[in-house]
Design a protein around this motif. Structure first.
Motif, PDB file in Angstrom:
ATOM      1  N   LYS A 126      24.088  -2.931  57.652  1.00  0.00           N
ATOM      2  CA  LYS A 126      23.132  -3.777  56.938  1.00  0.00           C
ATOM      3  C   LYS A 126      22.095  -4.343  57.898  1.00  0.00           C
ATOM      4  O   LYS A 126      20.888  -4.385  57.582  1.00  0.00           O
ATOM      5  CB  LYS A 126      23.871  -4.914  56.225  1.00  0.00           C
ATOM      6  CG  LYS A 126      22.968  -5.888  55.476  1.00  0.00           C
ATOM      7  CD  LYS A 126      22.174  -5.204  54.369  1.00  0.00           C
ATOM      8  CE  LYS A 126      21.361  -6.210  53.570  1.00  0.00           C
ATOM      9  NZ  LYS A 126      20.488  -5.544  52.572  1.00  0.00           N
TER      10      LYS A 126
ATOM     11  N   ASN B 182      18.084  -3.414  57.728  1.00  0.00           N
ATOM     12  CA  ASN B 182      17.049  -4.451  57.714  1.00  0.00           C
ATOM     13  C   ASN B 182      16.036  -4.245  58.838  1.00  0.00           C
ATOM     14  O   ASN B 182      14.819  -4.433  58.649  1.00  0.00           O
ATOM     15  CB  ASN B 182      17.676  -5.838  57.837  1.00  0.00           C
ATOM     16  CG  ASN B 182      18.418  -6.257  56.582  1.00  0.00           C
ATOM     17  OD1 ASN B 182      18.202  -5.702  55.507  1.00  0.00           O
ATOM     18  ND2 ASN B 182      19.305  -7.229  56.717  1.00  0.00           N
TER      19      ASN B 182
ATOM     20  N   GLU C 181      13.736  -1.497  57.806  1.00  0.00           N
ATOM     21  CA  GLU C 181      12.814  -1.943  56.765  1.00  0.00           C
ATOM     22  C   GLU C 181      11.702  -2.806  57.354  1.00  0.00           C
ATOM     23  O   GLU C 181      10.536  -2.710  56.935  1.00  0.00           O
ATOM     24  CB  GLU C 181      13.582  -2.698  55.679  1.00  0.00           C
ATOM     25  CG  GLU C 181      14.464  -1.773  54.834  1.00  0.00           C
ATOM     26  CD  GLU C 181      15.275  -2.515  53.795  1.00  0.00           C
ATOM     27  OE1 GLU C 181      15.330  -3.768  53.860  1.00  0.00           O
ATOM     28  OE2 GLU C 181      15.861  -1.858  52.915  1.00  0.00           O
TER      29      GLU C 181
END
Length: 336
Positions: free
Chosen positions: A53, A57, A60
């Motif tokens: 995760k 992130n 992104e």
């Protein structure tokens, strides 16, 4: 936003591919965590999810800073946590272990095409996570007797060099073939291990696939995995190599899909690529010509199967298009 340190074309392609794989793995982890009844397994799965995760992130943020559209990848819509348990007896950790093998190769390839410090940091961090989880998964499976060790052999006592081209002979109607060398046994054992897990994975996929074409494709993949296992087992038996016990994981009788057909198809797409790389490695490092020939035929079957899967993904609109170079001819014609 003016980007002072833009990423190049190879970095765009590799980080795009990495994002696809990471979001896919996270969906598997969410389902496995939901169904796991082993605290230690949940810790491994949950720890990996948290690590991934963080890096998803990071990617992104990188896409945003570069002015690049975020890939769709795989979302909560591709996993159904209410579905019954499809796999049992340590399959979750076994599958994660295989995925980490795939990730090691992808990160090495990604790093080899990277020049940007931030992208390098992402691959360095993901590599560290992968090595840690691979070690934890292997230890977990060995402690529970789920993972079989490769065959034992006597230790070499002297160094020898190959002096006769007959060392490569494997196609012999009369007389004995030379024994398998340790490198060949190791490669064959690994192929058996991965194909056994793959056979269980795709059996579960076939049970719960919603689309008839996809279900038929998975059944074909199951038979292909069985064929590969049979070929490799025969090579070992002919050389009097004791076979290790197959994995103790099981597929339940559930037919309720925990994953979308789109996600399952992409998972097999990734594993097909991994299988082709493995076949190439086996063919290169095996020095008996019968093993090389059988490995080449296996690679041909895997390639044909993979291409069929890609066409299915195309037909259903499940293959997200990678970023691509500008079409200069179209731009020029448009300016006329």
């Amino acid at each position: 936003m003016v980007q002072t340190n833009p990423i190049n074309v190879s970095e765009i392609g590799s980080i795009w591919q990495t994002y696809q794989e990471k979001t896919l793995i996270m969906r598997f982890l969410e389902y496995f965590i939901e169904k796991s009844d082993d605290p230690q397994a949940r810790n491994i799965l949950g720890g990996l999810w948290q690590e991934l995760k963080f890096y998803v992130n990071e990617m992104e943020e990188l896409f945003f800073e570069q002015g690049m559209v975020k890939p769709v990848g795989f979302s909560k819509e591709d996993v159904f946590l209410d579905a019954p348990k499809l796999y049992d007896n340590g399959f979750d950790i076994m599958f994660v272990r295989v995925l980490k093998e795939v990730s090691m190769g992808l990160y090495t390839l990604g790093m080899n095409m990277t020049y940007n410090k931030r992208v390098m940091a992402i691959y360095e961090g993901l590599t560290t996570v992968t090595q840690k989880i691979y070690k934890l998964s292997t230890t977990y499976l060995l402690e529970r007797g789920i993972l079989a060790l490769p065959p034992k052999v006597t230790m070499p006592k002297k160094t020898e060099f190959i002096k006769d081209k007959k060392y490569k002979d494997g196609f012999k109607l009369f007389g004995d073939k030379r024994p398998l060398n340790d490198l060949e046994v190791g490669i064959i054992h690994h192929n058996l291990e991965v194909n056994n897990i793959g056979m269980q994975l795709i059996t579960g996929f076939a049970q719960c696939a919603q689309n008839k074409e996809v279900r038929k494709y998975f059944l074909k993949g199951k038979e292909l995995a069985k064929k590969q296992v049979s070929i490799m087992e025969k090579i070992l038996l002919e050389s009097d190599v004791q076979l290790s016990a197959v994995s103790g994981a099981t597929v339940t009788t559930s037919t309720v899909p925990p994953f979308s057909d789109k996600l399952m198809m992409h998972c097999i797409y990734i594993l097909n690529g991994f299988g082709l790389v493995g076949a190439g490695t086996g063919a290169f490092f095996s020095m008996r010509n019968d093993i090389v020939m059988k490995t080449v035929f296996i690679a041909k079957d895997v390639y044909t199967y993979a291409q069929e899967g890609i066409e299915i993904k195309f037909r259903h609109g499940w293959f997200e298009e990678p970023p691509q170079m500008e079409n200069r001819n179209r731009i020029i014609k448009g300016s006329e």
